[in-house]
Write a protein that holds these residues in place. Sequence first.
Motif, short mmCIF file in Angstrom:
data_model
loop_
_atom_site.label_atom_id
_atom_site.label_comp_id
_atom_site.label_asym_id
_atom_site.label_seq_id
_atom_site.Cartn_x
_atom_site.Cartn_y
_atom_site.Cartn_z
N ILE A 8 -30.98 -63.17 -9.28
CA ILE A 8 -30.31 -63.48 -8.01
C ILE A 8 -28.90 -62.90 -8.00
O ILE A 8 -28.49 -62.22 -7.06
CB ILE A 8 -30.29 -65.00 -7.79
CG1 ILE A 8 -31.72 -65.53 -7.59
CG2 ILE A 8 -29.43 -65.35 -6.58
CD1 ILE A 8 -31.82 -67.04 -7.59
N SER A 9 -28.14 -63.19 -9.06
CA SER A 9 -26.75 -62.71 -9.10
C SER A 9 -26.68 -61.20 -9.19
O SER A 9 -25.81 -60.57 -8.58
CB SER A 9 -26.00 -63.36 -10.26
OG SER A 9 -26.59 -63.04 -11.50
N ARG A 10 -27.63 -60.58 -9.93
CA ARG A 10 -27.62 -59.12 -10.04
C ARG A 10 -27.88 -58.47 -8.68
O ARG A 10 -27.29 -57.44 -8.34
CB ARG A 10 -28.70 -58.68 -11.04
CG ARG A 10 -28.78 -57.15 -11.24
CD ARG A 10 -27.51 -56.67 -11.93
NE ARG A 10 -27.50 -55.21 -12.08
CZ ARG A 10 -27.05 -54.36 -11.16
NH1 ARG A 10 -26.58 -54.81 -10.00
NH2 ARG A 10 -27.06 -53.06 -11.39
N THR A 11 -28.75 -59.08 -7.88
CA THR A 11 -29.05 -58.53 -6.56
C THR A 11 -27.86 -58.66 -5.62
O THR A 11 -27.53 -57.73 -4.87
CB THR A 11 -30.28 -59.23 -5.96
OG1 THR A 11 -31.38 -59.14 -6.88
CG2 THR A 11 -30.68 -58.61 -4.63
N SER A 12 -27.18 -59.81 -5.66
CA SER A 12 -26.02 -59.98 -4.78
C SER A 12 -24.88 -59.05 -5.21
O SER A 12 -24.14 -58.53 -4.36
CB SER A 12 -25.55 -61.45 -4.76
OG SER A 12 -24.92 -61.82 -5.96
N GLN A 13 -24.75 -58.81 -6.52
CA GLN A 13 -23.72 -57.88 -6.99
C GLN A 13 -24.01 -56.46 -6.49
O GLN A 13 -23.09 -55.72 -6.09
CB GLN A 13 -23.66 -57.90 -8.51
CG GLN A 13 -23.07 -59.18 -9.08
CD GLN A 13 -23.32 -59.33 -10.57
OE1 GLN A 13 -23.73 -58.38 -11.24
NE2 GLN A 13 -23.09 -60.52 -11.10
N ALA A 14 -25.28 -56.08 -6.48
CA ALA A 14 -25.63 -54.75 -5.99
C ALA A 14 -25.42 -54.65 -4.48
O ALA A 14 -25.03 -53.58 -3.98
CB ALA A 14 -27.08 -54.44 -6.34
N LEU A 15 -25.65 -55.72 -3.76
CA LEU A 15 -25.34 -55.72 -2.32
C LEU A 15 -23.86 -55.43 -2.11
O LEU A 15 -23.46 -54.63 -1.27
CB LEU A 15 -25.73 -57.06 -1.69
CG LEU A 15 -27.22 -57.28 -1.40
CD1 LEU A 15 -27.47 -58.74 -1.04
CD2 LEU A 15 -27.71 -56.36 -0.29
N HIS A 16 -23.03 -56.11 -2.91
CA HIS A 16 -21.58 -55.92 -2.80
C HIS A 16 -21.19 -54.48 -3.14
O HIS A 16 -20.32 -53.88 -2.50
CB HIS A 16 -20.87 -56.90 -3.73
CG HIS A 16 -19.38 -56.83 -3.66
ND1 HIS A 16 -18.62 -56.21 -4.63
CD2 HIS A 16 -18.51 -57.29 -2.74
CE1 HIS A 16 -17.35 -56.30 -4.31
NE2 HIS A 16 -17.25 -56.95 -3.17
N THR A 17 -21.85 -53.92 -4.14
CA THR A 17 -21.54 -52.55 -4.55
C THR A 17 -21.90 -51.53 -3.48
O THR A 17 -21.14 -50.59 -3.22
CB THR A 17 -22.30 -52.22 -5.85
OG1 THR A 17 -21.85 -53.08 -6.89
CG2 THR A 17 -22.07 -50.76 -6.26
N HIS A 18 -23.03 -51.71 -2.82
CA HIS A 18 -23.56 -50.67 -1.94
C HIS A 18 -23.26 -50.89 -0.46
O HIS A 18 -23.41 -49.95 0.33
CB HIS A 18 -25.06 -50.53 -2.16
CG HIS A 18 -25.40 -50.01 -3.52
ND1 HIS A 18 -25.36 -48.66 -3.84
CD2 HIS A 18 -25.75 -50.65 -4.67
CE1 HIS A 18 -25.69 -48.50 -5.12
NE2 HIS A 18 -25.93 -49.69 -5.64
N LEU A 19 -22.85 -52.09 -0.08
CA LEU A 19 -22.46 -52.28 1.32
C LEU A 19 -21.18 -51.49 1.59
O LEU A 19 -20.23 -51.56 0.79
CB LEU A 19 -22.23 -53.77 1.62
CG LEU A 19 -23.47 -54.59 1.96
CD1 LEU A 19 -23.15 -56.08 1.92
CD2 LEU A 19 -24.04 -54.20 3.32
N PRO A 20 -21.11 -50.79 2.69
CA PRO A 20 -19.91 -49.99 2.99
C PRO A 20 -18.77 -50.83 3.56
O PRO A 20 -17.70 -50.29 3.85
CB PRO A 20 -20.42 -48.98 4.02
CG PRO A 20 -21.53 -49.69 4.71
CD PRO A 20 -22.19 -50.55 3.68
N VAL A 21 -19.00 -52.13 3.71
CA VAL A 21 -17.97 -53.03 4.26
C VAL A 21 -17.86 -54.24 3.34
O VAL A 21 -18.72 -54.50 2.50
CB VAL A 21 -18.32 -53.48 5.70
CG1 VAL A 21 -18.17 -52.33 6.68
CG2 VAL A 21 -19.72 -54.07 5.76
#
Length: 378
Positions: free
Chosen positions: A56-69
Amino acid sequence: MTSKAVKVPLKETALNLERITQIGHQVHGVCPDFDAGAFVKDVMSDLPGLELKDRISRTSQALHTHLPVTGTEALDVLLRSLPPTPEAAGITNDFGWHTYSPHSDFVARYLRTGEYLDQALDALAHFTRYFSAEVAVRDFLNDFPDETMKAVDAWSRDEDHRTRRLASEATRPLLPCAPRISLPADAALPVLDRLYADSSTYVRTSVANHLHDLAGTQPELVLATLRRWKDTADASDQHFAFIARTALRSRLKKGSPDAYAFLGYPHDAPLELTPLVLERTELADGDVLSFSAALTATVAVPVDVMYVISSTTPTGKPREKVYFLTRNTVQPGRPLLLSKPHKLRSTATTKITPGPYTVAMQVNGRRFPAVPFTVVAA
């Protein structure tokens, strides 16, 4: 000969390639600058070796990394990426799908600041309809207790039962697999007062489990709360009985006279139990322990019967396991036969080890003399 079904670990079905790809597709659909392919590749480089919480935390971290905002703009993207309703997402249960568990984790991880507080809490109330968000809320309860409790109060009045349930579940003193909160144990009692007669079983079950957590350290407070609710008669008899029994279940196993008395089972009732008879006294792991006895009474007595298997751990510590047997009424002149075939079976949490054991009956919290048996090596 049929092959035995292989149990797939929850982590493998909760967040896997298919679901990570689904998250990426949904986010890209509302934010074209989000590189869904890079997101999926990033997450999947680590996912197979991770347990569920870390997935779960790894997925949210990747969202943060790849979201342009970032900040509330990122939050807006995640909110808009959701299907319009949980039903439209294909969710058929109240708890939701793990596909949406990283969304709440993202809020707790990246928007837990005073600047974003109102928007973050509102988002958790919305995300919980897709996957229950109580774990994420607890981080806010620790960092912003007053503001978060105001939100909790509002959630308890929400039209959506999943959001109402969040108000009780997030504030549980001993929520499993979640960080502890620094609030007083009874801080959410006003919320429970509002929810115990809720129309939703999902909500009432959370209230019962919340009280059960509280009963471990505040048994008198829990009994006083239950007495107050019983006097108001806002909940149906059936619903209230479920809440009370669930809330007091550990107290019942411990033989608490007050807990039994509240449920209508007198601790010192005029009962007699015939000596417990064991079919066999030497067994191995996997064998069945069969025992029987009879209860008699001089007047009609409602009874709640459990049985207790005692042993010692490999390190020499005493161990007891208490099991429910029956609820009934013993009538004068009509013995109530008690019997049980109990399979001795090692589990993931309890191993049946060779050595001396005992089994005893517990009636309305009153423990009757134990009978020994022995477990031998298979």
